[in-house]
Design a protein around this motif. Sequence first.
Motif, mmCIF file in Angstrom:
data_model
loop_
_atom_site.group_PDB
_atom_site.id
_atom_site.type_symbol
_atom_site.label_atom_id
_atom_site.label_comp_id
_atom_site.label_asym_id
_atom_site.label_seq_id
_atom_site.Cartn_x
_atom_site.Cartn_y
_atom_site.Cartn_z
ATOM 1 N N GLU A 33 0.807 -1.217 0.000
ATOM 2 C CA GLU A 33 0.000 0.000 0.000
ATOM 3 C C GLU A 33 0.841 1.270 0.000
ATOM 4 N N HIS A 34 2.005 1.231 0.652
ATOM 5 C CA HIS A 34 2.779 2.457 0.868
ATOM 6 C C HIS A 34 4.122 2.472 0.154
ATOM 7 N N ARG A 35 4.385 1.472 -0.664
ATOM 8 C CA ARG A 35 5.703 1.366 -1.304
ATOM 9 C C ARG A 35 6.051 2.610 -2.119
ATOM 10 N N GLU A 36 5.089 3.128 -2.863
ATOM 11 C CA GLU A 36 5.359 4.303 -3.711
ATOM 12 C C GLU A 36 5.655 5.541 -2.875
ATOM 13 N N VAL A 37 5.035 5.626 -1.692
ATOM 14 C CA VAL A 37 5.311 6.752 -0.797
ATOM 15 C C VAL A 37 6.661 6.566 -0.110
ATOM 16 N N LEU A 38 6.937 5.333 0.286
ATOM 17 C CA LEU A 38 8.209 5.035 0.939
ATOM 18 C C LEU A 38 9.399 5.309 0.033
ATOM 19 N N PHE A 39 9.295 4.814 -1.196
ATOM 20 C CA PHE A 39 10.439 4.822 -2.101
ATOM 21 C C PHE A 39 10.071 5.478 -3.431
ATOM 22 N N PRO A 40 9.936 6.806 -3.472
ATOM 23 C CA PRO A 40 9.619 7.484 -4.731
ATOM 24 C C PRO A 40 10.749 7.339 -5.738
ATOM 25 N N PRO A 41 10.473 7.532 -7.028
ATOM 26 C CA PRO A 41 11.473 7.286 -8.073
ATOM 27 C C PRO A 41 12.800 8.008 -7.878
ATOM 28 N N GLY A 42 12.767 9.248 -7.371
ATOM 29 C CA GLY A 42 14.000 10.004 -7.251
ATOM 30 C C GLY A 42 14.817 9.710 -6.011
ATOM 31 N N MET A 43 14.316 8.853 -5.144
ATOM 32 C CA MET A 43 14.962 8.621 -3.855
ATOM 33 C C MET A 43 16.355 8.013 -3.993
ATOM 34 N N PHE A 44 16.575 7.242 -5.051
ATOM 35 C CA PHE A 44 17.838 6.528 -5.202
ATOM 36 C C PHE A 44 18.665 7.051 -6.370
ATOM 37 N N PRO A 104 20.255 -13.346 -7.185
ATOM 38 C CA PRO A 104 20.545 -12.888 -5.816
ATOM 39 C C PRO A 104 21.677 -11.883 -5.714
ATOM 40 N N SER A 105 22.603 -11.896 -6.660
ATOM 41 C CA SER A 105 23.738 -10.967 -6.586
ATOM 42 C C SER A 105 23.301 -9.506 -6.647
ATOM 43 N N LEU A 106 22.133 -9.232 -7.230
ATOM 44 C CA LEU A 106 21.652 -7.853 -7.293
ATOM 45 C C LEU A 106 21.444 -7.260 -5.903
ATOM 46 N N LEU A 107 21.076 -8.090 -4.942
ATOM 47 C CA LEU A 107 20.901 -7.590 -3.580
ATOM 48 C C LEU A 107 22.229 -7.147 -2.983
ATOM 49 N N THR A 108 23.274 -7.915 -3.253
ATOM 50 C CA THR A 108 24.606 -7.525 -2.780
ATOM 51 C C THR A 108 25.033 -6.208 -3.387
ATOM 52 N N TYR A 109 24.848 -6.049 -4.699
ATOM 53 C CA TYR A 109 25.235 -4.810 -5.373
ATOM 54 C C TYR A 109 24.422 -3.626 -4.849
ATOM 55 N N PHE A 110 23.129 -3.843 -4.600
ATOM 56 C CA PHE A 110 22.283 -2.763 -4.104
ATOM 57 C C PHE A 110 22.724 -2.333 -2.714
ATOM 58 N N ARG A 111 22.970 -3.301 -1.821
ATOM 59 C CA ARG A 111 23.418 -2.940 -0.473
ATOM 60 C C ARG A 111 24.755 -2.224 -0.512
ATOM 61 N N ARG A 112 25.639 -2.635 -1.419
ATOM 62 C CA ARG A 112 26.942 -1.970 -1.533
ATOM 63 C C ARG A 112 26.763 -0.522 -1.961
ATOM 64 N N ARG A 113 25.914 -0.276 -2.938
ATOM 65 C CA ARG A 113 25.641 1.107 -3.367
ATOM 66 C C ARG A 113 25.033 1.907 -2.220
ATOM 67 N N LEU A 114 24.119 1.289 -1.496
ATOM 68 C CA LEU A 114 23.469 1.975 -0.387
ATOM 69 C C LEU A 114 24.475 2.328 0.695
ATOM 70 N N ARG A 115 25.338 1.383 1.034
ATOM 71 C CA ARG A 115 26.310 1.606 2.110
ATOM 72 C C ARG A 115 27.265 2.734 1.780
ATOM 73 N N HIS A 116 27.655 2.851 0.513
ATOM 74 C CA HIS A 116 28.635 3.867 0.118
ATOM 75 C C HIS A 116 27.982 5.171 -0.328
ATOM 76 N N SER A 117 26.665 5.276 -0.201
ATOM 77 C CA SER A 117 25.972 6.495 -0.603
ATOM 78 C C SER A 117 26.053 7.544 0.505
ATOM 79 N N ALA A 118 25.578 8.747 0.205
ATOM 80 C CA ALA A 118 25.606 9.833 1.186
ATOM 81 C C ALA A 118 24.629 9.597 2.325
ATOM 82 N N ASP A 119 23.603 8.780 2.090
ATOM 83 C CA ASP A 119 22.581 8.534 3.119
ATOM 84 C C ASP A 119 22.281 7.037 3.182
ATOM 85 N N PRO A 120 23.157 6.248 3.793
ATOM 86 C CA PRO A 120 22.963 4.797 3.811
ATOM 87 C C PRO A 120 21.762 4.340 4.616
ATOM 88 N N MET A 121 21.196 5.215 5.458
ATOM 89 C CA MET A 121 20.043 4.837 6.280
ATOM 90 C C MET A 121 18.729 5.351 5.709
#
Length: 264
Positions: A33-44, A104-121
């Motif tokens: 129900e809330h995915r689009e609000v949680l994670f809008p297109p520009g968020m990442f 499954p490797s896409l999850l590893t790549y996504f977490r790596r990008r997230l961790r090294h981003s300006a806002d990992p949380m």
Amino acid sequence: MQGEWAGELVGPDVWETCRELIPAGSVFAFLAEHREVLFPPGMFADMYPSSNGRPNLPPQVLAATVVLQSLQGLSDFETVQELRCDLRWKAACGLGLYDTAFDPSLLTYFRRRLRHSADPMRIFTKVKEVVAATGVLKARQRRALDSTVLDDAVATQDTVTQIISAIRRVIREVPGAQEVAAEHCRAHDYTDPGKPRIAWDDETARATLVDALVTDALNLLGYLPEQNLGEKAANAVGLLALVAGQDVERAEDSDGRDGRWRIA
């Protein structure tokens, strides 16, 4: 840059056609129900700065998947199996009925990008904001509001996944490695496709696992028989040496000679 994803659902929209099968008030219904609000297109957008095009899969799908993975303590392989076969996961992540998910490797790549981003949380922050506004998650799901859940997904899970995968590759590609692993590697059953079975909400258990996996990696590299390696075998050895060293450092109370490690 990230660009816009122009893909289409594979089969009927699960949330639209099977909504009555998804438990009301569950985290699955909440994300659906809330995915689009949680994670809008520009968020990442900052995580995909390349001008060569968009990611292969919408990061919103990966973000919702990481939330469910963290709450249920699953390995990347187990997570993708749930996403392929469980209607609740498909509804929560916005997939079609016949979607086979992704590697499954896409999850590893996504977490790596997230961790090294300006806002990992950022994922935790958005979940907390929307939950506070809707009140949809109560006592038994309150762990969704604990930042350590996503800390684990972004750091420990990433490191564990990469080390185990690299060890398996060496065992598979390098002559003699299987025998070395059988004798010197004790942290995990590397024939098991799942994640090590520990108490993932226990910080000490997670730290012990990382230490043991790094020790396994170093033992495997150290005891391999000297030989001329082909390209695939040499690449496997080089990758294991890289992943066993890039995200770890000696334990805080280690003298550097006792072989104890932690996530950097």
